[in-house]
Scaffold this active site. Structure first.
Site, PDB file in Angstrom:
ATOM      1  N   LYS A  34       0.769  -1.239   0.000  1.00 45.15           N
ATOM      2  CA  LYS A  34       0.000   0.000   0.000  1.00 45.15           C
ATOM      3  C   LYS A  34       0.807   1.300   0.000  1.00 45.15           C
ATOM      4  O   LYS A  34       0.367   2.290  -0.577  1.00 45.15           O
ATOM      5  CB  LYS A  34      -0.973  -0.010   1.180  1.00 45.15           C
ATOM      6  CG  LYS A  34      -2.184  -0.879   0.931  1.00 45.15           C
ATOM      7  CD  LYS A  34      -3.156  -0.119   0.077  1.00 45.15           C
ATOM      8  CE  LYS A  34      -4.399  -0.891  -0.226  1.00 45.15           C
ATOM      9  NZ  LYS A  34      -5.399  -0.065  -0.921  1.00 45.15           N
TER      10      LYS A  34
ATOM     11  N   ASP B   6     -10.056   1.104   5.463  1.00 43.88           N
ATOM     12  CA  ASP B   6     -10.324  -0.045   6.319  1.00 43.88           C
ATOM     13  C   ASP B   6      -9.002  -0.608   6.825  1.00 43.88           C
ATOM     14  O   ASP B   6      -8.933  -1.725   7.301  1.00 43.88           O
ATOM     15  CB  ASP B   6     -11.195  -1.103   5.620  1.00 43.88           C
ATOM     16  CG  ASP B   6     -10.816  -1.286   4.177  1.00 43.88           C
ATOM     17  OD1 ASP B   6      -9.636  -1.077   3.866  1.00 43.88           O
ATOM     18  OD2 ASP B   6     -11.690  -1.640   3.366  1.00 43.88           O
TER      19      ASP B   6
HETATM   20  C1  LIG Z   1      -3.418  -6.289   1.529  1.00 40.55           C
HETATM   21  C2  LIG Z   1      -4.310  -5.830   0.444  1.00 40.55           C
HETATM   22  N1  LIG Z   1      -4.377  -6.541  -0.680  1.00 40.55           N
HETATM   23  C3  LIG Z   1      -5.165  -6.157  -1.690  1.00 40.55           C
HETATM   24  C4  LIG Z   1      -5.951  -5.029  -1.600  1.00 40.55           C
HETATM   25  C5  LIG Z   1      -6.841  -4.656  -2.741  1.00 40.55           C
HETATM   26  O1  LIG Z   1      -6.455  -3.474  -3.372  1.00 40.55           O
HETATM   27  P1  LIG Z   1      -7.502  -2.655  -4.217  1.00 40.55           P
HETATM   28  O2  LIG Z   1      -8.513  -2.100  -3.270  1.00 40.55           O
HETATM   29  O3  LIG Z   1      -6.683  -1.628  -4.904  1.00 40.55           O
HETATM   30  O4  LIG Z   1      -8.140  -3.625  -5.151  1.00 40.55           O
HETATM   31  C6  LIG Z   1      -5.898  -4.250  -0.441  1.00 40.55           C
HETATM   32  C7  LIG Z   1      -6.690  -3.022  -0.306  1.00 40.55           C
HETATM   33  O5  LIG Z   1      -6.723  -2.381   0.729  1.00 40.55           O
HETATM   34  C8  LIG Z   1      -5.071  -4.663   0.612  1.00 40.55           C
HETATM   35  O6  LIG Z   1      -4.982  -3.961   1.761  1.00 40.55           O
END
Ligand SMILES: Cc1ncc(COP(=O)(O)O)c(C=O)c1O
Length: 413
Positions: free
Chosen positions: A85, A134
């Site tokens: 992130k 979140d």
């Molecule tokens: C650990 C993790 N993987 C995947 C995602 C998915 O990313 P996106 O919301 O850009 O699809 C998130 C989103 O917060 C995440 O925290």
């Protein structure tokens, strides 16, 4: 004793809008493009502690599933934030500060280095950035704000765990818990920002942005994520193109960035992209089925908290509507089992610290590879090379220990 991976119930649907032979087009370049990626890489590579995350081979799991090769891009140690992130939120904070400094100084050529080295510290200190989250996105924005020296206020909803709240506050952000859902927190963020003159850093275009608040940030967040795809392409031996990408999706920013990176680089030879979501918030599954963005209503909470989103990002839609071959849904239990499996390592694979949203791509691969119909429909077999993104490590340490039965440090050791 050889482990046999569990079989998870899942749903698989193909995307009737997929254009597997089409070149990377203008619709896609308007969202993500090579010039934007080069700029994101230049900025992010200058941050203290930058290094590409490892690409790990999992030959034991590949053998068990009779798949040629599985490559796992392990984001567990990215900048010490334990997920991919920071590439997005913190990058968007830096771009936002560049715009503010340009406006205040009347200079249009602000270099990111000037934001990083504190050349405009007095201006930057007056700026407040804010986001609803979140968990991981807010942590990334808070981390960026601290690195660049501005103020940060993060809104979380009722369901966000205390561990995640503390992890955000640890970077100096003020954390405000808002009653209701994630979407309620998003609305509150925009309302307060409008009132106070703050800068919203959303990871998806949405409510409140029609009046000009932070229109650039969601695109910059996604552009920053594309750095992980660029690293992976370089880490794969030259000329090697995986056959499949299993990509977990919340709003779809990460999946869009990875799909786009391979599409722009390899054109029609690009891998098949399969999107993966929790079954109770499968907005990509529903949207690809309807061939238009379709919101999921009702309770969209999931153990895979980073994927608990009811609406797709319009920016990601531009890439994934034509770019994704299929979508899969999984129960939360699949993520728990896969966390344990990866912590143990199958048939000599290295133990991996992988958190609840981070394992979704692997879980979907395990499910699809063991189901004859899905395996054959997706073209999975001994010649396949699958790339998965381990998008987080133990971002919630207590939860990780509860699920895996050991601390992440013990697993890592
Ligand atoms: C650990 C993790 N993987 C995947 C995602 C998915 O990313 P996106 O919301 O850009 O699809 C998130 C989103 O917060 C995440 O925290």
């Amino acid at each position: 004793m050889p482990l046999s991976p569990p079989k998870f119930p899942f749903k698989l649907a193909f995307n009737s809008g997929a254009t597997s032979d089409a070149p990377y087009g203008t619709r896609q370049s308007a969202v993500l493009n090579a010039a934007g990626l080069a700029e994101a890489r230049r900025c992010i590579a200058a941050w203290p502690g930058y290094q590409p995350t490892p690409l790990v081979d999992l030959p034991g799991l590949a053998k068990t599933l009779t798949i040629g090769r599985i490559s796992y891009k392990d984001e567990a140690a990215r900048f010490g934030l334990r997920s991919f992130k920071p590439l997005g939120g913190a990058y968007a904070v830096e771009r936002c500060l560049m715009r503010v400094v340009a406006e205040k100084t009347g200079r249009r050529d602000i270099d990111p280095a000037e934001i990083l080295d504190g050349s405009h510290a007095a201006i930057v200190a007056q700026v407040t950035v804010t986001a609803a989250t979140d968990g991981n996105h807010g942590r990334s924005v808070a981390w960026g704000a601290r690195m660049f020296g501005c103020r940060c206020v993060i809104y979380i909803n009722e369901a966000v765990t205390e561990a995640r709240e503390h992890a955000i506050a640890a970077y100096g952000a003020e954390v405000r818990r808002n009653p209701g859902s994630y979407d309620d927190a998003v609305r509150e963020t925009f309302a307060v920002a409008r009132r106070e003159g703050w800068h919203v850093i959303p990871d998806t275009p949405g409510d409140g942005q029609e009046d000009g608040v932070a229109l650039d940030a969601p695109r910059e967040v996604t552009q920053g994520y594309a750095v992980l795809a660029a690293e992976a392409i370089e880490q794969l031996t030259e000329g090697v193109v995986p056959s499949h990408l299993f990509l977990q999706a919340g709003v779809g920013g990460m999946a869009a960035a990875v799909c786009a990176g391979f599409w722009e680089t390899f054109g029609a030879k690009r891998p098949k992209t399969i999107l993966v979501e929790p079954e109770q918030c499968a907005c990509w599954f529903a949207s690809l089925k309807d061939q238009r963005p379709t919101a999921i209503t009702g309770d969209t909470d999931s153990f895979m908290s980073g994927l608990a989103c009811g609406e797709v990002s319009q920016l990601a839609w531009e890439i994934l509507q034509p770019g994704a071959a299929a979508a899969m849904t999984l129960p939360d239990a699949a993520a728990k089992e896969t966390m344990c499996l990866l912590a143990d390592g199958i048939e000599g694979d290295p133990p991996l610290v992988a958190g609840e949203s981070g394992v979704a791509g692997v879980a979907a691969l395990i499910a699809a590879a063991q189901d004859e119909t899905a395996r054959s429909a997706l073209g999975l077999g001994p010649d396949s090379h699958v790339l998965v993104i381990g998008s987080e490590g133990a971002t919630d340490e207590a939860l990780y220990r509860e699920v895996v039965g050991r601390s992440w440090q013990e697993v890592a050791a």
